[in-house]
Design a protein around this motif. Structure first.
Motif, PDB file in Angstrom:
ATOM      1  N   PHE A 159       0.849  -1.188   0.000  1.00 29.12           N
ATOM      2  CA  PHE A 159       0.000   0.000   0.000  1.00 29.12           C
ATOM      3  C   PHE A 159       0.886   1.240   0.000  1.00 29.12           C
ATOM      4  O   PHE A 159       2.094   1.165   0.257  1.00 29.12           O
ATOM      5  N   ARG A 160       0.276   2.382  -0.272  1.00 29.72           N
ATOM      6  CA  ARG A 160       0.984   3.656  -0.216  1.00 29.72           C
ATOM      7  C   ARG A 160       0.876   4.230   1.192  1.00 29.72           C
ATOM      8  O   ARG A 160      -0.168   4.113   1.847  1.00 29.72           O
ATOM      9  N   LEU A 161       1.960   4.826   1.639  1.00 28.14           N
ATOM     10  CA  LEU A 161       2.007   5.491   2.942  1.00 28.14           C
ATOM     11  C   LEU A 161       2.604   6.876   2.709  1.00 28.14           C
ATOM     12  O   LEU A 161       3.756   7.002   2.304  1.00 28.14           O
ATOM     13  N   ALA A 162       1.799   7.908   2.929  1.00 27.01           N
ATOM     14  CA  ALA A 162       2.245   9.271   2.645  1.00 27.01           C
ATOM     15  C   ALA A 162       3.122   9.814   3.765  1.00 27.01           C
ATOM     16  O   ALA A 162       3.004   9.407   4.928  1.00 27.01           O
ATOM     17  N   LYS A 163       3.992  10.739   3.401  1.00 28.55           N
ATOM     18  CA  LYS A 163       4.838  11.410   4.391  1.00 28.55           C
ATOM     19  C   LYS A 163       3.971  11.973   5.517  1.00 28.55           C
ATOM     20  O   LYS A 163       2.969  12.643   5.269  1.00 28.55           O
ATOM     21  N   GLY A 164       4.344  11.692   6.756  1.00 27.87           N
ATOM     22  CA  GLY A 164       3.600  12.161   7.915  1.00 27.87           C
ATOM     23  C   GLY A 164       2.589  11.172   8.454  1.00 27.87           C
ATOM     24  O   GLY A 164       2.154  11.302   9.608  1.00 27.87           O
ATOM     25  N   GLN A 165       2.200  10.191   7.656  1.00 27.45           N
ATOM     26  CA  GLN A 165       1.267   9.185   8.142  1.00 27.45           C
ATOM     27  C   GLN A 165       1.996   8.158   9.013  1.00 27.45           C
ATOM     28  O   GLN A 165       3.193   7.903   8.845  1.00 27.45           O
ATOM     29  N   ARG A 166       1.242   7.568   9.913  1.00 26.71           N
ATOM     30  CA  ARG A 166       1.799   6.562  10.810  1.00 26.71           C
ATOM     31  C   ARG A 166       1.197   5.187  10.509  1.00 26.71           C
ATOM     32  O   ARG A 166      -0.027   5.063  10.352  1.00 26.71           O
ATOM     33  N   LEU A 167       2.075   4.205  10.456  1.00 29.26           N
ATOM     34  CA  LEU A 167       1.678   2.815  10.251  1.00 29.26           C
ATOM     35  C   LEU A 167       1.837   2.077  11.580  1.00 29.26           C
ATOM     36  O   LEU A 167       2.928   2.061  12.157  1.00 29.26           O
ATOM     37  N   THR A 168       0.751   1.499  12.053  1.00 31.68           N
ATOM     38  CA  THR A 168       0.781   0.684  13.263  1.00 31.68           C
ATOM     39  C   THR A 168       0.665  -0.782  12.863  1.00 31.68           C
ATOM     40  O   THR A 168      -0.288  -1.166  12.177  1.00 31.68           O
ATOM     41  N   VAL A 169       1.635  -1.581  13.268  1.00 31.80           N
ATOM     42  CA  VAL A 169       1.621  -3.017  12.997  1.00 31.80           C
ATOM     43  C   VAL A 169       1.394  -3.732  14.318  1.00 31.80           C
ATOM     44  O   VAL A 169       2.139  -3.522  15.282  1.00 31.80           O
ATOM     45  N   ILE A 170       0.364  -4.573  14.360  1.00 32.79           N
ATOM     46  CA  ILE A 170      -0.094  -5.199  15.600  1.00 32.79           C
ATOM     47  C   ILE A 170       0.012  -6.720  15.481  1.00 32.79           C
ATOM     48  O   ILE A 170      -0.350  -7.299  14.451  1.00 32.79           O
ATOM     49  N   ASP A 171       0.493  -7.340  16.543  1.00 31.90           N
ATOM     50  CA  ASP A 171       0.493  -8.800  16.647  1.00 31.90           C
ATOM     51  C   ASP A 171      -0.721  -9.187  17.485  1.00 31.90           C
ATOM     52  O   ASP A 171      -0.676  -9.129  18.713  1.00 31.90           O
ATOM     53  N   PRO A 172      -1.842  -9.571  16.859  1.00 32.65           N
ATOM     54  CA  PRO A 172      -3.079  -9.747  17.620  1.00 32.65           C
ATOM     55  C   PRO A 172      -3.096 -10.959  18.543  1.00 32.65           C
ATOM     56  O   PRO A 172      -3.798 -10.965  19.545  1.00 32.65           O
ATOM     57  N   GLU A 173      -2.313 -11.994  18.208  1.00 32.12           N
ATOM     58  CA  GLU A 173      -2.355 -13.219  19.002  1.00 32.12           C
ATOM     59  C   GLU A 173      -1.045 -13.500  19.744  1.00 32.12           C
ATOM     60  O   GLU A 173      -1.006 -14.328  20.649  1.00 32.12           O
ATOM     61  N   GLY A 174       0.032 -12.809  19.341  1.00 34.47           N
ATOM     62  CA  GLY A 174       1.324 -13.014  19.961  1.00 34.47           C
ATOM     63  C   GLY A 174       2.211 -13.968  19.189  1.00 34.47           C
ATOM     64  O   GLY A 174       1.732 -14.884  18.526  1.00 34.47           O
ATOM     65  N   GLU A 175       3.539 -13.703  19.255  1.00 30.60           N
ATOM     66  CA  GLU A 175       4.563 -14.556  18.656  1.00 30.60           C
ATOM     67  C   GLU A 175       4.395 -14.711  17.140  1.00 30.60           C
ATOM     68  O   GLU A 175       4.568 -15.799  16.597  1.00 30.60           O
ATOM     69  N   GLN A 176       4.093 -13.608  16.441  1.00 25.57           N
ATOM     70  CA  GLN A 176       3.963 -13.629  14.979  1.00 25.57           C
ATOM     71  C   GLN A 176       4.806 -12.503  14.385  1.00 25.57           C
ATOM     72  O   GLN A 176       4.661 -11.346  14.762  1.00 25.57           O
ATOM     73  N   VAL A 177       5.659 -12.863  13.449  1.00 22.64           N
ATOM     74  CA  VAL A 177       6.541 -11.909  12.776  1.00 22.64           C
ATOM     75  C   VAL A 177       5.843 -11.289  11.577  1.00 22.64           C
ATOM     76  O   VAL A 177       4.989 -11.911  10.927  1.00 22.64           O
ATOM     77  N   SER A 178       6.225 -10.050  11.261  1.00 18.37           N
ATOM     78  CA  SER A 178       5.750  -9.350  10.067  1.00 18.37           C
ATOM     79  C   SER A 178       6.936  -8.735   9.346  1.00 18.37           C
ATOM     80  O   SER A 178       7.639  -7.892   9.908  1.00 18.37           O
ATOM     81  N   ASP A 179       7.183  -9.158   8.103  1.00 19.94           N
ATOM     82  CA  ASP A 179       8.258  -8.571   7.298  1.00 19.94           C
ATOM     83  C   ASP A 179       7.774  -7.269   6.677  1.00 19.94           C
ATOM     84  O   ASP A 179       6.706  -7.239   6.058  1.00 19.94           O
ATOM     85  N   MET A 180       8.559  -6.199   6.823  1.00 22.18           N
ATOM     86  CA  MET A 180       8.202  -4.904   6.246  1.00 22.18           C
ATOM     87  C   MET A 180       9.314  -4.415   5.317  1.00 22.18           C
ATOM     88  O   MET A 180      10.482  -4.397   5.701  1.00 22.18           O
ATOM     89  N   VAL A 181       8.934  -4.010   4.115  1.00 23.04           N
ATOM     90  CA  VAL A 181       9.850  -3.347   3.194  1.00 23.04           C
ATOM     91  C   VAL A 181       9.210  -2.034   2.768  1.00 23.04           C
ATOM     92  O   VAL A 181       7.995  -1.857   2.862  1.00 23.04           O
TER      93      VAL A 181
END
Length: 199
Positions: A13-35
């Motif tokens: 997705f697009r993320l504009a300058k100044g916007q905040r991205l929150t990444v949540i682990d809803p159940e615990g012990e789960q990795v998320s790769d971000m590029v």
């Protein structure tokens, strides 16, 4: 609005300058790769080497910037419940599962999921860099340099918040590697907040 990434899948997705991205682990012990890639020129992408070099440490957390391969700040970590993420290991792929796990019919992994999700933005698979592996717990032996991938320290509801310092294209996954996620596959939640900044 909270979006859901199903287990072993990814999105972009697009993320504009100044916007905040929150990444949540809803159940615990789960990795998320971000590029992340610059919208103005996707040849500019997050850089593990530059980010860790400039920070003089292996584990980035609240207040730390994530640099691009052009030495520009792309993202800044503004909130972090866990404080342990990996920025050394490449996204898991078919080859990961073939070489490390011995799978005869391997899953395409985070690399394949990112490649599919980023393709509509004109980003090719060979442009995908080392990901910022959110919640991934890599333990390193200070003497030998040997490392092990341990269970993430994230618990249900833990989150990390990053703020875009330029207009970005972001790829995000719910990681597909057994070892990274304490041998269970779970979803990742995320949300985008804030107004885009001008200039």
């Amino acid at each position: 609005m909270v979006e859901i990434i199903a287990p072993r899948t990814g999105t972009a997705f697009r993320l504009a300058k100044g916007q905040r991205l929150t990444v949540i682990d809803p159940e615990g012990e789960q990795v998320s790769d971000m590029v992340a890639f610059a919208q103005s020129d996707p040849r500019e992408a997050i850089s593990s080497g530059r980010s860790l070099d400039y920070a003089s440490k292996l584990f980035l957390t609240t207040g730390d910037p994530i640099y691009s391969n052009c030495s520009n700040v792309m993202l800044r970590i503004v909130e972090d419940d866990v404080g342990r993420h990996d920025f050394l290991l490449t996204p898991c792929s078919k080859d990961t599962f073939r070489i490390i796990y011995g799978d005869e019919d391997p899953h395409r992994g985070c690399f394949g999921n990112l490649a599919e999700a980023l393709a509509p933005f004109g980003i090719q698979a060979d442009q995908i860099p080392v990901a910022f592996n959110i919640f991934m717990n890599v333990q390193i032996d200070g003497e030998t340099g040997a490392f092990t991938v341990e269970a993430p320290k994230s618990r249900a509801g833990d989150k990390i918040v990053v703020e875009a310092q330029m207009d970005l294209i972001v790829g995000l996954t719910a990681c597909s590697a057994l070892q990274s996620n304490n041998y269970a596959f779970k979803p990742i939640h995320y949300s985008i907040d804030g107004e885009a900044s001008s200039g």
